[in-house]
Motif scaffolding. Structure first.
Motif, PDB file in Angstrom:
ATOM      1  N   PRO A 226     -30.664 -11.202 -13.826  1.00 36.95           N
ATOM      2  CA  PRO A 226     -29.510 -10.300 -14.051  1.00 36.95           C
ATOM      3  C   PRO A 226     -29.829  -9.654 -15.349  1.00 36.95           C
ATOM      4  CG  PRO A 226     -28.800 -12.521 -13.147  1.00 36.95           C
ATOM      5  CD  PRO A 226     -30.330 -12.775 -13.306  1.00 36.95           C
ATOM      6  N   GLN A 227     -30.578  -9.921 -16.107  1.00 32.23           N
ATOM      7  CA  GLN A 227     -30.871  -9.309 -17.408  1.00 32.23           C
ATOM      8  C   GLN A 227     -31.590  -8.037 -17.027  1.00 32.23           C
ATOM      9  OE1 GLN A 227     -31.593 -12.368 -17.054  1.00 32.23           O
ATOM     10  NE2 GLN A 227     -29.802 -12.979 -18.446  1.00 32.23           N
ATOM     11  N   LEU A 228     -32.061  -7.740 -16.053  1.00 35.23           N
ATOM     12  CA  LEU A 228     -32.740  -6.585 -15.394  1.00 35.23           C
ATOM     13  C   LEU A 228     -31.386  -5.331 -14.757  1.00 35.23           C
ATOM     14  CD1 LEU A 228     -35.674  -5.607 -15.273  1.00 35.23           C
ATOM     15  CD2 LEU A 228     -35.411  -5.706 -12.743  1.00 35.23           C
ATOM     16  N   ASP A 229     -30.556  -5.356 -15.869  1.00 35.68           N
ATOM     17  CA  ASP A 229     -29.339  -4.521 -15.753  1.00 35.68           C
ATOM     18  C   ASP A 229     -29.597  -2.994 -16.177  1.00 35.68           C
ATOM     19  OD1 ASP A 229     -26.797  -3.351 -15.736  1.00 35.68           O
ATOM     20  OD2 ASP A 229     -25.852  -4.668 -16.677  1.00 35.68           O
ATOM     21  N   PRO A 230     -29.337  -2.119 -15.389  1.00 38.00           N
ATOM     22  CA  PRO A 230     -29.888  -0.638 -15.719  1.00 38.00           C
ATOM     23  C   PRO A 230     -29.024  -0.040 -16.828  1.00 38.00           C
ATOM     24  CG  PRO A 230     -29.864  -0.824 -13.326  1.00 38.00           C
ATOM     25  CD  PRO A 230     -29.194  -2.180 -13.683  1.00 38.00           C
ATOM     26  N   ASN A 231     -27.904  -0.940 -16.900  1.00 39.32           N
ATOM     27  CA  ASN A 231     -26.631  -0.397 -17.912  1.00 39.32           C
ATOM     28  C   ASN A 231     -27.034  -0.914 -19.251  1.00 39.32           C
ATOM     29  OD1 ASN A 231     -24.910   0.895 -15.876  1.00 39.32           O
ATOM     30  ND2 ASN A 231     -24.413  -0.979 -15.240  1.00 39.32           N
ATOM     31  N   ARG A 232     -28.017  -1.560 -19.289  1.00 42.03           N
ATOM     32  CA  ARG A 232     -28.470  -2.373 -20.690  1.00 42.03           C
ATOM     33  C   ARG A 232     -28.937  -1.242 -21.399  1.00 42.03           C
ATOM     34  NH1 ARG A 232     -31.801  -7.553 -20.594  1.00 42.03           N
ATOM     35  NH2 ARG A 232     -31.425  -7.261 -23.005  1.00 42.03           N
ATOM     36  N   THR A 233     -28.945  -1.225 -22.934  1.00 43.03           N
ATOM     37  CA  THR A 233     -29.670  -0.435 -23.754  1.00 43.03           C
ATOM     38  C   THR A 233     -30.106  -1.230 -24.839  1.00 43.03           C
ATOM     39  OG1 THR A 233     -27.846   0.157 -25.009  1.00 43.03           O
ATOM     40  CG2 THR A 233     -28.135   1.740 -23.106  1.00 43.03           C
ATOM     41  N   GLY A 234     -31.054  -0.511 -25.493  1.00 42.63           N
ATOM     42  CA  GLY A 234     -31.478  -1.252 -26.605  1.00 42.63           C
ATOM     43  C   GLY A 234     -32.950  -1.661 -26.464  1.00 42.63           C
ATOM     44  N   SER A 235     -33.614  -2.041 -27.400  1.00 43.20           N
ATOM     45  CA  SER A 235     -35.477  -2.246 -27.444  1.00 43.20           C
ATOM     46  C   SER A 235     -35.684  -3.435 -26.439  1.00 43.20           C
ATOM     47  CB  SER A 235     -35.915  -2.891 -28.978  1.00 43.20           C
ATOM     48  OG  SER A 235     -35.460  -1.651 -29.824  1.00 43.20           O
ATOM     49  N   MET A 236     -34.958  -4.475 -26.432  1.00 48.95           N
ATOM     50  CA  MET A 236     -35.235  -5.398 -25.464  1.00 48.95           C
ATOM     51  C   MET A 236     -35.210  -4.855 -23.882  1.00 48.95           C
ATOM     52  SD  MET A 236     -36.534  -8.200 -24.406  1.00 48.95           S
ATOM     53  CE  MET A 236     -37.083  -8.580 -26.181  1.00 48.95           C
ATOM     54  N   ALA A 237     -34.082  -4.423 -23.756  1.00 48.36           N
ATOM     55  CA  ALA A 237     -33.770  -3.923 -22.468  1.00 48.36           C
ATOM     56  C   ALA A 237     -34.899  -3.087 -22.007  1.00 48.36           C
ATOM     57  CB  ALA A 237     -32.248  -3.213 -22.352  1.00 48.36           C
ATOM     58  N   ALA A 238     -35.176  -1.923 -22.976  1.00 44.47           N
ATOM     59  CA  ALA A 238     -36.191  -0.951 -22.762  1.00 44.47           C
ATOM     60  C   ALA A 238     -37.586  -1.598 -22.279  1.00 44.47           C
ATOM     61  CB  ALA A 238     -36.456   0.034 -23.870  1.00 44.47           C
ATOM     62  N   ARG A 239     -37.783  -2.605 -22.949  1.00 44.44           N
ATOM     63  CA  ARG A 239     -39.034  -3.531 -22.903  1.00 44.44           C
ATOM     64  C   ARG A 239     -38.986  -4.177 -21.703  1.00 44.44           C
ATOM     65  NH1 ARG A 239     -40.197  -7.172 -25.855  1.00 44.44           N
ATOM     66  NH2 ARG A 239     -42.270  -7.046 -25.478  1.00 44.44           N
ATOM     67  N   LEU A 240     -37.925  -4.684 -21.440  1.00 47.14           N
ATOM     68  CA  LEU A 240     -37.790  -5.359 -19.835  1.00 47.14           C
ATOM     69  C   LEU A 240     -38.187  -4.577 -18.936  1.00 47.14           C
ATOM     70  CD1 LEU A 240     -37.391  -8.376 -19.058  1.00 47.14           C
ATOM     71  CD2 LEU A 240     -34.823  -7.692 -18.693  1.00 47.14           C
ATOM     72  N   PHE A 241     -37.406  -3.379 -18.974  1.00 45.14           N
ATOM     73  CA  PHE A 241     -37.515  -2.264 -17.955  1.00 45.14           C
ATOM     74  C   PHE A 241     -38.828  -1.857 -17.656  1.00 45.14           C
ATOM     75  CE2 PHE A 241     -32.823  -0.802 -18.821  1.00 45.14           C
ATOM     76  CZ  PHE A 241     -32.193  -2.031 -18.406  1.00 45.14           C
ATOM     77  N   TYR A 242     -39.675  -1.525 -18.815  1.00 45.51           N
ATOM     78  CA  TYR A 242     -41.116  -1.255 -18.701  1.00 45.51           C
ATOM     79  C   TYR A 242     -41.875  -2.247 -18.100  1.00 45.51           C
ATOM     80  CZ  TYR A 242     -45.093   1.106 -20.925  1.00 45.51           C
ATOM     81  OH  TYR A 242     -46.064   1.544 -21.069  1.00 45.51           O
ATOM     82  N   ALA A 243     -41.870  -3.326 -18.377  1.00 47.53           N
ATOM     83  CA  ALA A 243     -42.607  -4.357 -17.779  1.00 47.53           C
ATOM     84  C   ALA A 243     -42.348  -4.616 -16.371  1.00 47.53           C
ATOM     85  CB  ALA A 243     -42.317  -5.842 -18.289  1.00 47.53           C
ATOM     86  N   TYR A 244     -41.065  -4.218 -15.931  1.00 47.58           N
ATOM     87  CA  TYR A 244     -40.899  -4.342 -14.388  1.00 47.58           C
ATOM     88  C   TYR A 244     -41.459  -3.048 -13.869  1.00 47.58           C
ATOM     89  CZ  TYR A 244     -37.867  -4.827 -10.260  1.00 47.58           C
ATOM     90  OH  TYR A 244     -37.397  -4.966  -9.020  1.00 47.58           O
ATOM     91  N   ALA A 245     -41.305  -1.936 -14.556  1.00 54.56           N
ATOM     92  CA  ALA A 245     -41.899  -0.761 -14.021  1.00 54.56           C
ATOM     93  C   ALA A 245     -43.368  -0.788 -13.915  1.00 54.56           C
ATOM     94  CB  ALA A 245     -41.558   0.210 -14.882  1.00 54.56           C
ATOM     95  N   ASP A 246     -44.108  -1.356 -14.792  1.00 55.34           N
ATOM     96  CA  ASP A 246     -45.510  -1.462 -14.911  1.00 55.34           C
ATOM     97  C   ASP A 246     -46.068  -2.533 -13.841  1.00 55.34           C
ATOM     98  OD1 ASP A 246     -47.415  -0.214 -16.227  1.00 55.34           O
ATOM     99  OD2 ASP A 246     -47.851  -1.987 -17.752  1.00 55.34           O
TER     100      ASP A 246
END
Length: 288
Positions: A226-246
């Motif tokens: 659930p933390q992989l929420d596209p509506n989140r912003t901020g450094s941790m959200a960016a890093r989580l999305f990045y890891a998922y994309a990678d």
């Protein structure tokens, strides 16, 4: 292995009284900043260097004096909670230790090895204070010295550090080529007690460890929360999305990866990832 081109996950450094980046002492949420504060850049396969440092530090023979401290750095810049840990020292020693910790915090991004020298100078004067051992561990982590970082962070925990150091410790295990150990730590009872950014950070580390072992589907499953929420912003959200994309990219799912790199770039208000570059690269690759 998933290529982790984001900056080191969860960065820690000595924290100043203002809490501003690069201005103070270490512990963060993962802890404080010497006790550091995290600014969101730290974990993953891409680290400061690929091999352990060889030989002694060039400052090893300087004794407890350590490297020179800029005159403008003052002991009062260190965070109050860390300064309280220095209260058992005499004033001259406490001031010198505090100034070295502040210097370490200021140098951590641009010159982590110089930061490590300052942290070691603080340790030479007061090696039985958790915040100091934590500061050495964090600086060693940023310098790519995983063995020293692991030793110092474990020492800080034994001395009673209240920082959530488990993600850093697990990432050090990865740096030492022991991804299985990182996964084991991420499954343990201490990991179950983490929440918020600390839990997200450990999730990224554990996913990276799975990727180290070629277990990309398991890595993706770890990040699919659930933390992989596209509506989140901020450094941790960016890093989580990045890891998922990678991870998606490593699985050959380029279109989905591009969407999550775009989300990472949109969430990354502090510029802690290179998601925009990845978007450009993927976009160029798709252009006929």
């Amino acid at each position: 292995m998933v290529e982790d081109r984001q900056s080191r996950g969860g960065e820690r450094r000595p924290r100043s009284t203002s809490g501003s980046e690069g201005s103070g002492g270490a512990r963060g949420s993962q802890g404080r900043r010497p006790r550091t504060e995290r600014d969101g850049r730290w974990s993953g396969p891409g680290r400061a260097r690929s091999a352990q440092p060889q030989g002694a530090s060039p400052d090893a023979a300087k004794g407890p004096e350590g490297p020179p401290i800029p005159q403008e750095i003052e002991a009062r810049q260190l965070a109050p909670d860390v300064r309280r840990e220095l209260s058992t020292l005499d004033k001259a020693t406490a001031d010198a230790v505090a100034r070295h910790l502040v210097a370490a915090g200021q140098l951590l991004d641009d010159d982590p090895e110089a930061a490590l020298r300052h942290a070691r100078a603080a340790r030479a004067r007061a090696s039985r204070i958790a915040a100091i051992r934590e500061a050495v561990g964090i600086a060693a982590y940023h310098s790519g010295d995983w063995a020293q970082a692991l030793s110092e962070l474990r020492a800080a925990r034994r001395m009673g550090s209240k920082s959530a150091l488990l993600p850093l410790i697990a990432d050090c295990e990865r740096g030492l080529g022991r991804p299985e150990r990182a996964i084991e730590l991420a499954r343990g009872p201490e990991a179950a007690q983490l929440s918020g950014d600390a839990a997200d950070e450990l999730r990224i580390v554990a996913a990276g460890a799975r990727a180290d072992l070629g277990q990309l589907e398991q890595a993706l499953a770890l990040l699919s929360t659930p933390q992989l929420d596209p509506n989140r912003t901020g450094s941790m959200a960016a890093r989580l999305f990045y890891a998922y994309a990678d991870t998606l990219l490593a699985l050959g799912r380029e279109d989905e990866a591009l969407q999550w790199f775009l989300r990472s770039a949109g969430a990354d208000i502090e510029g802690v990832t290179d998601a925009e570059d990845r978007v450009e690269e993927l976009g160029a690759a798709e252009t006929p």
